[in-house]
Every structure is written in C-alpha cells, then in structure tokens.
Write an enzyme that holds these catalytic residues in place. Structure first.
Site, mmCIF file in Angstrom:
data_model
loop_
_atom_site.group_PDB
_atom_site.id
_atom_site.type_symbol
_atom_site.label_atom_id
_atom_site.label_comp_id
_atom_site.label_asym_id
_atom_site.label_seq_id
_atom_site.Cartn_x
_atom_site.Cartn_y
_atom_site.Cartn_z
ATOM 1 N N SER A 110 1.370 8.914 8.006
ATOM 2 C CA SER A 110 1.043 8.916 6.572
ATOM 3 C C SER A 110 0.385 7.614 6.143
ATOM 4 O O SER A 110 1.043 6.741 5.581
ATOM 5 C CB SER A 110 2.325 9.136 5.754
ATOM 6 O OG SER A 110 3.358 8.263 6.200
ATOM 7 N N SER A 150 -4.637 1.625 10.233
ATOM 8 C CA SER A 150 -3.397 1.052 10.755
ATOM 9 C C SER A 150 -3.519 -0.459 10.890
ATOM 10 O O SER A 150 -4.363 -0.968 11.622
ATOM 11 C CB SER A 150 -3.059 1.662 12.117
ATOM 12 O OG SER A 150 -2.071 0.892 12.771
ATOM 13 N N ASP A 177 3.525 10.150 14.231
ATOM 14 C CA ASP A 177 3.287 8.795 13.740
ATOM 15 C C ASP A 177 2.557 7.957 14.785
ATOM 16 O O ASP A 177 1.705 7.118 14.456
ATOM 17 C CB ASP A 177 4.630 8.144 13.383
ATOM 18 C CG ASP A 177 4.516 7.168 12.225
ATOM 19 O OD1 ASP A 177 3.396 6.923 11.754
ATOM 20 O OD2 ASP A 177 5.559 6.653 11.787
ATOM 21 N N SER A 234 0.815 -1.220 0.000
ATOM 22 C CA SER A 234 0.000 0.000 0.000
ATOM 23 C C SER A 234 0.846 1.266 0.000
ATOM 24 O O SER A 234 0.591 2.190 -0.792
ATOM 25 C CB SER A 234 -0.951 -0.001 1.199
ATOM 26 O OG SER A 234 -0.235 -0.080 2.417
ATOM 27 N N ALA A 276 -1.312 5.258 3.756
ATOM 28 C CA ALA A 276 -1.312 5.181 2.297
ATOM 29 C C ALA A 276 -2.681 5.495 1.712
ATOM 30 O O ALA A 276 -2.791 6.133 0.654
ATOM 31 C CB ALA A 276 -0.868 3.787 1.861
ATOM 32 N N LYS A 321 6.612 -9.165 -6.933
ATOM 33 C CA LYS A 321 6.587 -10.578 -7.293
ATOM 34 C C LYS A 321 5.190 -11.082 -7.654
ATOM 35 O O LYS A 321 5.059 -12.164 -8.232
ATOM 36 C CB LYS A 321 7.149 -11.419 -6.141
ATOM 37 C CG LYS A 321 8.622 -11.165 -5.858
ATOM 38 C CD LYS A 321 9.132 -12.059 -4.733
ATOM 39 C CE LYS A 321 10.611 -11.866 -4.490
ATOM 40 N NZ LYS A 321 11.132 -12.740 -3.400
ATOM 41 N N LYS A 347 6.609 2.863 17.519
ATOM 42 C CA LYS A 347 5.188 3.223 17.684
ATOM 43 C C LYS A 347 4.263 2.094 17.260
ATOM 44 O O LYS A 347 3.111 2.027 17.698
ATOM 45 C CB LYS A 347 4.871 4.520 16.925
ATOM 46 C CG LYS A 347 5.199 4.521 15.441
ATOM 47 C CD LYS A 347 4.121 3.940 14.560
ATOM 48 C CE LYS A 347 4.588 3.846 13.128
ATOM 49 N NZ LYS A 347 3.626 3.166 12.245
#
Length: 332
Positions: free
Chosen positions: A139, A255, A245, A11, A141, A32, A192
C-alpha cells in the site's frame, strides 16, 4: 461514524487520514511540524510528504498532544518505529480510560527485537489498553491517496479490533482483509524492508530481472524462516502482509527502502544515501536489528547478513555479491 486521532503526519498517516475522512469519520492529525500542520488546516494538503495530493477538507491537524488524546477512543499510530515508544508513553501518562491503538509501522525495535505491537503494549498501562492491531500490506501512500485500488490486512489478537480496523478503513478502493496472525503480519511488513533495500541495490548496480527475482524469492525464504522461529504462521507470508508487501516494496520507486538501496547501488556511500532521504527508510534500522536477532536465534539469513555488511561494516558491494553467490551448495 467514528472519531480517529492520527499520530504522525508522514505520507502513510496522511493517506490513511484521508481514507478515514472520505469514509465519513472525523479525523484529527497530530504532528510536530508547524508548516505541515498549517498546510493541512489551511490548504488541505501535505506537500512535504504527498506533493500534489488534495486532502479531504474535514481533516484537521494539531501539535497539541492532549487535544489529540482527548479527541477520540481510537488512535492510528503512523510514526517511525524508533519514535513509537516515547510517544506512547507520553500518551499513556495523560489517559484515564481504555483506547484502541492501530499502528501502521513496519519495523522492529533495535534494542529489544520487539515488534511494534509489543512496544505499544509495553508502553501502556494495562488499564489504558483497549486493544492493539496493525494495518499492513502492499500500500504505497502515493497510490492510496489518489484512490487507486489497494488491498491490505488488518490483524489483532482481538477479533473485535481486527473487525474495527476493517470497518473503519474499507471502501470501494481500499479492500481490507482480516488476519488472525498478528506476529506474521507485523514481521512480514518489517522484514520485507530489508529485502527491499537489497533489491534497490541490485537495481542500482544494473542487474536484470533474474537477479531481482532471485533476491525476492530467497528473501521470502529468509522471512519465513525467521517468522516461523518467532511464532508466525508460514502461510501468512504468502498473503498480503508477506509476499504482497514484498513485491510492491521491492519493485517500486515509491518505496523509500528500495530508493535507499538504489542510491547505494549507484555508488553513493551509505551516509550520502541516507542524507538524501526525505522520509525514514525503516529497512536500514531493521537490517541491524534482524541481523543480531537471527544470530541470536541461529537462523540462516544470508541476504540480511550481506546487507548488514554493506550498511554497517562498509563491505564493498562486489565483495558482498561474491560471498552470496559463492556460498556452499544447498538444496532449495
């Protein structure tokens, strides 16, 4: 504009490949999974990891490692921590010049306790190392790929590499700050994830905001203690690579670490929760690494220790909570 080869089609690698392409750079992704490669090339999407997101049409993908190696002098390494050493060694064996390696992995190697930049440096011949840096921060994705405002930190021992990362990625929705504390930025990103798994467990068990706030606050204290011991600037943990973060990873269903913890908190076994994960939850592996590292360094990390008991020693959740809350009286 530059050429960038992206190693990894998960991601975050996909989202950052899209950022690079939208910034006008030529991007070739390596992976892959044939289905993902074909989908990127034919339909400009990667539904396995970013379902519904439309990617820049200029992005191409390949399973040919040599093609990716020869594509550019700048590499974005977007792989799980446990896969990095092998891939970097394979890349190194084919190189005949220096390359810049930018990674976005957030983990610590289990066997050696090394940070990802150290793993990359170990796996490279000195004559092929043109600089190593990290891009890290709050951040998801899923938000980056739809151009929601995001801020991150770029760090490297070489200021030129930090500036290169900033120049490559920064645009009107992704703001990139440079930071000269590579140790702190990498550790903040890795540690974290431990607290995020614990935060998910707390939420899954049905506890409220008080417990979540306590977990994040005391979790940050643990991160800072170990970080200082390993040479990080404690102020880094108050920035994007630290508390930034931490907050985003401990509070969002985007998450994967929080999600893993949430499943466990709701009563699933660790094996059941892991089997339901579509992507790697680095926090699971990092918990084991950091538990042993903290023991080795004699650093007090009670949340990490409690989570290690839950994940690897089958300690019941209620017993683990009692142990945490019943520790000796201390000053903050």
């Amino acid at each position: 504009m530059s050429k960038v080869a992206v190693f990894g089609m998960g991601s975050f690698g996909t989202a950052l490949a899209n950022v690079l392409a939208q910034n006008g750079h030529d991007v070739l992704m390596w992976g892959k999974n044939k289905q993902s490669i074909d989908e990127v090339n034919q339909y400009h999407s990667n539904s396995r990891y970013l379902n519904g997101a439309q990617l820049d049409k200029s992005i191409t993908a390949t399973s040919n490692l040599n093609e990716a190696i020869n594509f550019s002098d700048t590499y974005l390494i977007a792989l799980p921590t446990k896969a990095i050493r092998e891939v970097i060694k394979n890349i190194d064996s084919q190189l005949d010049s220096k390359k810049v390696f930018i990674h976005v992995a957030k983990g610590i190697e289990n066997a050696t306790f090394k940070r990802v930049s150290e793993m990359i440096e170990d796996s490279l011949s000195p004559e092929h190392n043109g600089g190593i840096g990290v891009l890290s921060g709050p951040s998801h994705a899923e938000e980056v790929v739809i151009q929601q405002p995001t801020t991150v930190a770029a760090s490297s021992p070489d200021p030129k590499v930090s500036k290169l990362i900033q120049d490559l990625f920064m645009n009107d929705y992704l703001r990139v700050y440079t930071n000269d504390d590579l140790v702190g930025v990498e550790l903040g990103g890795a540690l974290k994830n431990i607290i995020a798994v614990a935060s998910g467990i707390v939420a899954g068990m049905g506890f409220g905001d008080n417990a979540k706030a306590a977990l994040m606050t005391r979790g940050l204290a643990e991160i800072s203690r170990l970080g200082e011991e390993l040479g990080a600037d404690p102020m880094t943990f108050l920035g994007l690579g630290g508390i930034g973060d931490l907050i985003v990873t401990c509070t969002s269903t985007h998450s994967r670490n929080y999600t893993l913890g949430y499943k466990i908190g709701q009563g699933k076994t660790v094996d059941e929760a892991l089997s339901e994960m579509n992507m790697v939850a680095e926090g699971f592996y990092t918990t084991e690494s950091v538990y042993h590292l903290a023991k080795q360094r004699n650093i007090d990390m009670p949340i990490t220790s409690a989570l290690y008991g839950v994940l690897f020693k089958q300690v019941p959740l209620d017993e683990s909570l009692k142990l945490l809350m019943g520790r000796d009286k201390k000053s903050e």
